[in-house]
Design a protein around this motif. Structure first.
Motif, PDB file in Angstrom:
ATOM      1  N   VAL A  46      13.252  37.181  45.579  1.00  0.00           N
ATOM      2  CA  VAL A  46      14.237  36.099  45.522  1.00  0.00           C
ATOM      3  C   VAL A  46      14.233  35.355  46.846  1.00  0.00           C
ATOM      4  O   VAL A  46      13.792  35.877  47.877  1.00  0.00           O
ATOM      5  N   PHE A  78      19.556  34.266  50.349  1.00  0.00           N
ATOM      6  CA  PHE A  78      20.863  33.758  49.951  1.00  0.00           C
ATOM      7  C   PHE A  78      21.914  34.381  50.849  1.00  0.00           C
ATOM      8  O   PHE A  78      21.695  35.412  51.472  1.00  0.00           O
ATOM      9  N   MET A 119      26.368  34.947  51.270  1.00  0.00           N
ATOM     10  CA  MET A 119      27.656  34.956  50.591  1.00  0.00           C
ATOM     11  C   MET A 119      28.711  34.600  51.623  1.00  0.00           C
ATOM     12  O   MET A 119      28.719  35.150  52.731  1.00  0.00           O
ATOM     13  N   GLU A 140      30.968  38.370  42.298  1.00  0.00           N
ATOM     14  CA  GLU A 140      29.887  37.403  42.504  1.00  0.00           C
ATOM     15  C   GLU A 140      28.550  38.119  42.659  1.00  0.00           C
ATOM     16  O   GLU A 140      27.528  37.659  42.151  1.00  0.00           O
ATOM     17  N   PHE A 141      28.565  39.243  43.343  1.00  0.00           N
ATOM     18  CA  PHE A 141      27.332  40.005  43.529  1.00  0.00           C
ATOM     19  C   PHE A 141      26.832  40.561  42.198  1.00  0.00           C
ATOM     20  O   PHE A 141      25.625  40.589  41.945  1.00  0.00           O
ATOM     21  N   HIS A 200      27.247  39.113  39.333  1.00  0.00           N
ATOM     22  CA  HIS A 200      26.662  37.973  38.634  1.00  0.00           C
ATOM     23  C   HIS A 200      25.252  37.687  39.145  1.00  0.00           C
ATOM     24  O   HIS A 200      24.371  37.314  38.353  1.00  0.00           O
ATOM     25  N   ILE A 201      25.019  37.870  40.423  1.00  0.00           N
ATOM     26  CA  ILE A 201      23.682  37.678  40.995  1.00  0.00           C
ATOM     27  C   ILE A 201      22.714  38.700  40.406  1.00  0.00           C
ATOM     28  O   ILE A 201      21.595  38.368  40.012  1.00  0.00           O
ATOM     29  N   LEU A 223      19.413  37.888  38.002  1.00  0.00           N
ATOM     30  CA  LEU A 223      18.059  38.310  38.374  1.00  0.00           C
ATOM     31  C   LEU A 223      17.422  39.199  37.319  1.00  0.00           C
ATOM     32  O   LEU A 223      16.219  39.443  37.368  1.00  0.00           O
TER      33      LEU A 223
END
Length: 132
Positions: free
Chosen positions: A49, A52, A54, A61-62, A64-65, A69
């Motif tokens: 990746v 990125f 945060m 949110e993590f 969702h990442i 992926l």
């Protein structure tokens, strides 16, 4: 009174502390790490990746990442080029996710993970380490 022949005396051959470490050469460790990475690559268990960040440590949110992926839901290893406090804090509440820097990467962590997520920049450090 402390002699072993008296009642309540000392023990003849008492326990002695011992180190159970095995020394491995640096080249053997590097070869094992390289073999483990090759094994994971053959399994298609490595995802690359872009870097990125945060803004705040948010576990949701993590998650969702990780879902975006498609890294899997079991034992995901994130390898970062340098320490990122917010990413680490976001992931530490997830039992199946481990976030480490490239300097902490070892053979056990690689083989223990079902999938690996390598952030761009990690491969440069790994190739530099291999050329030493």
């Amino acid at each position: 009174m402390k002699a072993n022949i008296f009642v309540g005396g000392g023990r003849v051959f008492g326990p002695k502390p011992r180190l159970y470490r095995n020394k491995l050469n640096k080249k053997v460790k590097a070869l094992a790490r390289h073999s483990a990475l090759t094994y994971k690559a053959q399994e298609n268990a490595i995802v690359f990746v872009e870097p990125f960040t945060m803004e705040a440590p948010k576990t949701k949110e993590f998650m969702h990442i990780i879902e975006a992926l498609k890294a899997g839901s079991r034992k995901v290893l994130f390898v970062l080029p340098e320490n990122s406090n917010n990413i680490y804090l976001s992931s530490r509440n997830l039992p199946e996710v481990k976030v480490i820097t490239v300097n902490e990467l070892n053979t056990y962590n690689i083989m223990n993970a079902n999938s690996m997520v390598l952030v761009d920049g990690v491969q440069d450090v790994l190739s530099e380490r291999a050329n030493r």
